[in-house]
Design an enzyme around this catalytic site. Sequence first.
Site, PDB file in Angstrom:
ATOM      1  N   ASP A  61       3.064  -4.080  -6.750  1.00  0.00           N
ATOM      2  CA  ASP A  61       3.081  -5.514  -7.026  1.00  0.00           C
ATOM      3  C   ASP A  61       2.990  -6.363  -5.764  1.00  0.00           C
ATOM      4  O   ASP A  61       2.675  -7.553  -5.842  1.00  0.00           O
ATOM      5  CB  ASP A  61       4.329  -5.909  -7.837  1.00  0.00           C
ATOM      6  N   GLY A  97      14.937  -2.995  -3.522  1.00  0.00           N
ATOM      7  CA  GLY A  97      15.629  -4.191  -3.954  1.00  0.00           C
ATOM      8  C   GLY A  97      16.611  -4.712  -2.924  1.00  0.00           C
ATOM      9  O   GLY A  97      16.620  -4.271  -1.771  1.00  0.00           O
ATOM     10  N   GLU A 150      16.938  -2.525   6.240  1.00  0.00           N
ATOM     11  CA  GLU A 150      16.189  -3.782   6.372  1.00  0.00           C
ATOM     12  C   GLU A 150      17.103  -4.961   6.703  1.00  0.00           C
ATOM     13  O   GLU A 150      16.641  -5.971   7.221  1.00  0.00           O
ATOM     14  CB  GLU A 150      15.436  -4.101   5.080  1.00  0.00           C
TER      15      GLU A 150
END
Length: 257
Positions: free
Chosen positions: A17, A166, A196
């Site tokens: 996506d 996520g 991250e």
Amino acid sequence: MSTINEVAKTELHCHLDGSVSIELIQQLAREQHVSINLEDIQVDQNCESLDDYLKSFDTILKVLQTKDSLEKAVVDVAQQAHHDNIKYIEIRFAPLFHTDKGLSVEEILEAVNNGAIEAEHTYDIKVNLLICGMRHHDNQTNIDLFKSVDQLNTTNRHIVGFDFAGPEEAFPTKVIQEAIQHTTDSGHHLTLHAGECGCIHNIIEGIELGARRIGHGVAAIQDNQALSYIKHHNALLEICPTSNLQTKAIQSVEELN
């Protein structure tokens, strides 16, 4: 001397996506009569965090809710990779993000598998798929998803592993430990988004639980002990510098030196 485009490459960290071309997004929006603001699917220098970055995916997902759109999306991403002289790509996606218009997990897997087959027939590229569980989903939801994929994956040889993605800071590795453990205990290959948000412990805990690849892992550059641990356990870091700059995980590429 060869240019970077002439060098044959492998792509191990590619979100379906997040990689669909703007041209295909516009085409799908027209076909589905869905209103899309292109400004909402791109981030600029004002993006402040990973959480802000992830909001752009919500808009793209509006047009990835049919079997046709999912199949086209896989082919589109593979075409882009082919033009970059990528010979092997693993495209990851979260099936539960594609159920808004009633698609079943089985239909979603069939669509992306068909896209992978078409891409391989069309371009000089090998396409495999990774299934994403989401950190902000509860453990049982992720476990049930992975069990469903196992049951449906008897003929789909393109699915080669699992991932957790996520919002990492709000849902650290310990929160999803049960689902991770289920995945590794089942003998599956596991990669894991971690490091991250500056959270080195998420990387270490992920490897301790059996992840053999870490998506991003950029926080490890802050700590030589962490780097030594990763090396000792032969874990692979999927380095994504452009994304890290956009999400403010790093402020400059020089930090990676």
